[in-house]
Design an enzyme around this catalytic site. Structure first.
Site, PDB file in Angstrom:
ATOM      1  N   TYR A  90      23.933  53.592  18.746  1.00  0.00           N
ATOM      2  CA  TYR A  90      24.619  53.088  20.170  1.00  0.00           C
ATOM      3  C   TYR A  90      25.517  54.021  20.664  1.00  0.00           C
ATOM      4  O   TYR A  90      25.757  54.778  21.510  1.00  0.00           O
ATOM      5  CB  TYR A  90      24.887  51.611  20.268  1.00  0.00           C
ATOM      6  CG  TYR A  90      25.481  51.069  21.511  1.00  0.00           C
ATOM      7  CD1 TYR A  90      24.532  50.831  22.574  1.00  0.00           C
ATOM      8  CD2 TYR A  90      26.704  51.208  21.423  1.00  0.00           C
ATOM      9  CE1 TYR A  90      25.310  50.350  23.679  1.00  0.00           C
ATOM     10  CE2 TYR A  90      27.346  50.409  22.766  1.00  0.00           C
ATOM     11  CZ  TYR A  90      26.470  50.284  23.928  1.00  0.00           C
ATOM     12  OH  TYR A  90      27.223  49.773  24.839  1.00  0.00           O
ATOM     13  N   GLY A 129      24.808  39.881  33.436  1.00  0.00           N
ATOM     14  CA  GLY A 129      25.836  40.638  33.053  1.00  0.00           C
ATOM     15  C   GLY A 129      26.509  41.861  33.952  1.00  0.00           C
ATOM     16  O   GLY A 129      26.776  41.329  35.063  1.00  0.00           O
TER      17      GLY A 129
END
Length: 262
Positions: free
Chosen positions: A153, A18
């Site tokens: 998160y 990523g």
């Protein structure tokens, strides 16, 4: 544009895939030397084989309280020191607020706040002693505007933004410039892999995976997901000599997803 990264000693966490892997590629293209950090040795070894002699790796879980010492010591012993730190390691899941356990909250805090804090604490002092350096924390657009996908998160990414500003203020006069990059949805493994966010959201909502991806892209003013390479370009600029008067900033790289100017 000449970025002035030749020979710079760079650490990138979450570098096996990523955004982290794309950042490592960009740094090597700028003739920097890069230490890739990730939990799994096999993808790191494959990445280093592809990147060539300018790259090395260390397999480490950044949430291990001893990982920061291992990473910085490896950089010092094998590469001579550290000029750039990119804290990119992170992950999320589709978990409603009322289903998040104390352990879920604790794990997100360990990964997105304590782990980068420990690395910054070790690296910033050494950078200052070398005359300066760059730290870039990869946060999230959901740290600026909370997402209901995973509140833990979002909250810990907001804390990471605050942490970035704190270190920026403390070390600015030492020439250690600390900034954050806040991506929106990115077409990386986190979203697209089997069992990734797209599949999790599809299962939770009872819709097709492609419908989730289309809906998510439609929320972005630019109408699409970003690419890891687009985020890496912003990160590497902030690592460079060209960003010499930038510190304490939280750069959005989200296609306009967060409707605020900061």
């Amino acid at each position: 544009m000449e970025l002035g990264l030749q020979g710079k000693l760079c650490v990138v966490t979450g570098a096996s895939r990523g955004i982290g892997l794309a950042t490592a590629h960009r740094l090597v293209q700028e003739e920097a030397r890069v230490l890739l950090v990730g939990r799994s040795e096999e993808p790191l070894r494959a990445a280093v084989d592809e990147l060539g002699e300018s790259a090395d790796y260390i397999a480490a879980d950044v949430t291990d309280p001893d990982a920061d010492d291992r990473i910085i010591a490896t950089c010092a012993e094998q590469m001579g020191g550290v000029d750039v730190l990119v804290n990119n390691a992170g992950t999320s899941s589709v978990t409603p607020l009322d289903e998040l356990t104390d352990e879920d909250w604790r794990a997100q805090y360990e990964l997105h706040v304590l782990a980068p804090m420990r690395l910054m604490r070790r690296a910033a002092v050494r950078m200052a002693a070398r005359g300066g350096g760059r730290i870039v924390n990869v946060t999230s657009s959901s740290g600026k505007r909370p997402s209901l996908t995973n509140a833990a998160y979002s909250v810990t990414k907001a804390a990471q933004l605050s942490l970035s500003r704190l270190f920026a203020d403390v070390y600015a006069r030492e020439g250690v410039l600390v900034n954050a990059v806040a991506p929106g949805p990115v077409a990386s493994e986190l979203w697209l892999d089997e069992g990734g966010l797209a599949e999790q959201a599809a299962a939770a909502r009872g819709v097709a995976r492609d419908e989730v991806l289309d809906r998510q892209a439609a929320k972005v003013p630019m109408g699409r997901f970003g690419t890891p390479e687009e985020i890496a370009d912003v990160i590497v600029f902030l690592c460079s000599a060209r960003a010499g008067y930038v510190t304490g900033a939280a750069w959005s790289a989200d296609g306009g997803a967060v409707a605020i100017i900061i």
